[in-house]
Design an enzyme around this catalytic site. Structure first.
Site, PDB file in Angstrom:
ATOM      1  CE1 TYR A   1      -3.440  -2.518  -0.059  1.00 21.77           C
ATOM      2  CE2 TYR A   1      -3.730  -2.305   2.303  1.00 21.77           C
ATOM      3  CZ  TYR A   1      -4.090  -2.873   1.109  1.00 21.77           C
ATOM      4  OH  TYR A   1      -5.105  -3.791   1.072  1.00 21.77           O
ATOM      5  N   GLY A   2       1.131   1.769  -1.183  1.00 19.24           N
ATOM      6  CA  GLY A   2       1.982   2.937  -1.319  1.00 19.24           C
ATOM      7  C   GLY A   2       3.318   2.559  -1.910  1.00 19.24           C
TER       8      GLY A   2
END
Length: 324
Positions: free
Chosen positions: A53-54
């Protein structure tokens, strides 16, 4: 609602913190921290993040490190679940012993002892690697005290049974919403009920489609990952937004928000005969949204039937993910 994952109680709402999901442009720490504090204060102590995530230097684990550095007293209050076992820089699973070890070691390195890793899960099953190899590797980390438990993500009923026969499963994370009720009929919910495994229901708000927050392409930032999903493609999005508009009408008539209605529908299956505990984890990037989502409402049989009727009459266009 109360649930327990790896021995820690999950607060009465059972919601997770999905502001820890993928964002091309990270939310500023001041806003993120306020949101996370509001979640914890609202009883939302199951936080779900991911190594994927990211960007590698700014994923949700980095945010968690900074948060628990500032608020070390909150670390023991949170049940932290992290997804990983993805090839770095790619969206391709790596369930090999080497891949699992790289991922868990990297997560632990970024957390830097600020927070114990309560649960780890493969973001996707690696079909090129025997599930036993992946499970055995994660189980070794549990035995060494470096990991609290093992969860599963995006799995079939058969894969749940296979994994559970190898090692106790803390939870199964799958998508569930009014637009994606698949687990109610494909054996996943029934298997989890049989094995007494709680379900973590991600995207319970249809990634914004069920709250009428998104009705056209222009409502989505050009860098938003949703633009790569079939249900948000031109032509599909407009059809899929119709359900959100219908739910908005229901919510307005009853004095609730569309999000509260959609979440209440998911929770209505939790613990029902033949179903396991189900913990919805809506996305929130502001404290106001967290507080809104944390307010539990209960729908009666006629209200639930009203939602079922909406599901039957509104089309869901496009698959959840691209073929790859």
């Amino acid at each position: 609602m109360m649930a327990t994952l790896t021995g820690k109680p999950v607060g009465h709402t059972g919601y997770g913190m999905m502001n820890l999901t993928w964002r091309e442009t990270p939310v500023p720490d001041e806003q993120a921290f306020a949101t996370m504090k509001a979640a914890l204060n609202s009883g939302c102590n199951f936080w779900n993040g991911g190594e994927l995530y990211g960007k590698p230097h700014a994923n949700s684990l980095h945010l968690l490190n900074r948060y628990f550095t500032k608020y070390p007293e909150d670390a023991e209050k949170v049940v932290l679940s992290i997804k990983g076992a993805i090839v770095p820089g790619e969206r391709r699973p790596d369930g090999s012993e080497q891949g699992i070890r790289r991922s868990i070691d990297e997560c632990l390195k970024i957390l830097d002892g600020k927070k114990f890793l309560d649960i780890f899960e493969q973001a996707r099953v690696d079909h090129k690697v025997p599930l036993k190899e992946s499970m055995d590797t994660m189980a070794q980390y549990v035995k060494e005290g470096k990991l609290g438990g093992i969860s599963l993500s995006e799995v079939t009923a058969d894969q749940i049974k296979e994994a559970a026969a190898l090692y106790p499963i803390a939870a199964v994370e799958v998508e569930m919403s009014l637009q994606t009720p698949d687990i109610l009929t494909n054996g996943v919910a029934a298997t989890c009920a049989e094995l007494k495994i709680p379900i973590v229901a991600y995207s319970p708000l249809g990634r914004g489609l069920l709250t009428a927050a998104i009705t056209k392409i222009g409502d989505i930032d050009p860098s938003d990952i949703r633009l790569h999903l079939p249900r948000f493609a031109a032509g599909n999005l407009e059809k899929n937004a119709q359900m959100g508009n219908e739910i908005q009408k229901v919510a307005k008539a009853k004095g609730y928000t569309p999000a509260q209605i959609a979440l209440a529908w998911v929770r209505s299956y939790s613990g029902r005969s033949g179903f396991p505990t189900i913990i919805p984890i809506p996305g929130s990037t502001t404290k106001e949204r967290v507080i809104e989502n944390a307010k539990e409402i209960t729908l009666n049989e006629s209200e639930l039937q009203e939602l079922e009727d909406i599901m039957k009459k509104t089309e869901v266009a496009g698959a959840r993910y691209p073929p790859h």
